[in-house]
Design an enzyme around this catalytic site. Structure first.
Site, PDB file in Angstrom:
ATOM      1  N   GLU A 165      -3.897  95.182  19.635  1.00 52.71           N
ATOM      2  CA  GLU A 165      -3.614  93.855  20.186  1.00 52.71           C
ATOM      3  C   GLU A 165      -2.184  93.399  19.895  1.00 52.71           C
ATOM      4  O   GLU A 165      -1.645  92.555  20.616  1.00 52.71           O
ATOM      5  CB  GLU A 165      -4.588  92.819  19.605  1.00 52.71           C
ATOM      6  CG  GLU A 165      -5.989  92.911  20.152  1.00 52.71           C
ATOM      7  CD  GLU A 165      -6.222  91.984  21.336  1.00 52.71           C
ATOM      8  OE1 GLU A 165      -5.752  90.842  21.305  1.00 52.71           O
ATOM      9  OE2 GLU A 165      -6.876  92.430  22.286  1.00 52.71           O
ATOM     10  N   ARG A 187      -3.052  99.040  28.247  1.00 51.53           N
ATOM     11  CA  ARG A 187      -2.751  99.335  26.847  1.00 51.53           C
ATOM     12  C   ARG A 187      -2.571 100.841  26.628  1.00 51.53           C
ATOM     13  O   ARG A 187      -3.042 101.387  25.634  1.00 51.53           O
ATOM     14  CB  ARG A 187      -3.895  98.829  25.942  1.00 51.53           C
ATOM     15  CG  ARG A 187      -3.947  97.308  25.795  1.00 51.53           C
ATOM     16  CD  ARG A 187      -3.145  96.830  24.584  1.00 51.53           C
ATOM     17  NE  ARG A 187      -3.056  95.392  24.570  1.00 51.53           N
ATOM     18  CZ  ARG A 187      -4.009  94.590  24.091  1.00 51.53           C
ATOM     19  NH1 ARG A 187      -5.117  95.107  23.612  1.00 51.53           N
ATOM     20  NH2 ARG A 187      -3.845  93.295  24.114  1.00 51.53           N
TER      21      ARG A 187
END
Length: 277
Positions: A59, A241
């Site tokens: 994250e 990601r």
């Protein structure tokens, strides 16, 4: 602290809340656990000079993407008005603190470790669900839907991409870091399987196909919702990601081996075996 017990050879610090629904609903509690409580843990570990494997998070790479994330990539978070990012902000601050202390530590950044018991399943674990007013992570929500013949809920647009790492691979990767401690000490290392990238739409499709092969039951058509409607005000998503595992391979010689289809099949099969009779 340790009393008459022997001092540990190494500590794995996995203390964190890692569920976006929780960050949005309880941002202050998220910061308290993911930074303040962890800082106290880290201070104690450093006082006793115990080697540490600290779990950071993917994250911290934030909401923007232009090329595979390396451990030296910039971390571009969303605005402060979006409380989803308080988790990432807490974790990157903790990473900085650990490095500032020059600890005997390796910081790892996991990329979507997955297994059938990643989280609780709301309709299966009623006792746990009664205590928790937020929802689990996506793979667990999908498993919950399959096990209870409900439609999977997908946050629009469904094209968001993530890389999934089967838990057996993840464990072996972390062990390889410990086995190469002299090279990995003081480093930040991405841990995961960049070859297992897929969209949320495709994840739902793959899990549904796996369920069909196991049971003969066709998964119900997914429901699409806005992220704010599902998770609450303050939610924001990131489109991709994808990351580089070159540093992991260089320092340890390890790379993930379990492909995406096998990862999904083993996850769904294990859930069926555990939660259905």
């Amino acid at each position: 602290l340790w009393g008459t017990c022997n001092k540990p050879d190494l500590v794995y610090n996995c203390v964190a809340v890692a569920t976006p629904a929780y960050y949005v609903k309880y941002p202050e509690k998220t910061f308290d656990l993911d930074f303040t409580v962890n800082k106290n843990i880290i201070d104690t570990i450093d006082t006793f000079k115990i080697p540490l494997v600290h779990f950071s998070t993917s994250e911290v790479y934030g909401k923007t993407w232009s090329e595979p994330y390396t451990e030296e990539s910039d971390c571009v978070l969303g605005p402060a008005s979006k409380s989803r990012w308080i988790y990432a902000a807490s974790k990157i601050l903790l990473d900085q603190y650990i490095l500032a202390r020059n600890m005997d530590c390796c910081i790892i950044r996991p990329f979507n470790f997955i297994g059938h018991d990643l989280d609780w399943l709301p309709d299966i674990h009623k006792d746990i669900s009664a205590e928790r007013s937020w929802i689990p992570r996506v793979p667990s929500c999908f498993l919950n839907s399959l096990l209870t013949s409900k439609s999977m809920t997908i946050v629009r647009p469904g094209t968001q991409k993530r890389c999934y790492t089967y838990i057996d691979d993840a464990v072996q990767g972390i062990i390889s870091i410990v086995n190469n401690w002299s090279k990995c000490r003081g480093e930040i290392i991405n841990v995961g399987n960049p070859n297992n990238e897929t969209t949320i739409d495709q994840l739902a499709h793959l899990m549904g196909n796996s369920w069909l092969e196991l049971t003969g039951e066709v998964a119900k058509v997914p429901i699409y919702v806005d992220g704010v409607d599902l998770y609450g005000k303050g939610y924001e998503d990131s489109e991709r990601r994808l990351f580089s595992d070159e540093k992991m391979k260089r320092l340890t010689g390890w790379e993930a081996k379990i492909d995406l289809d096998t990862t999904i099949d083993m996850t769904v099969k294990a859930a069926k075996e555990e939660y259905t009779s």
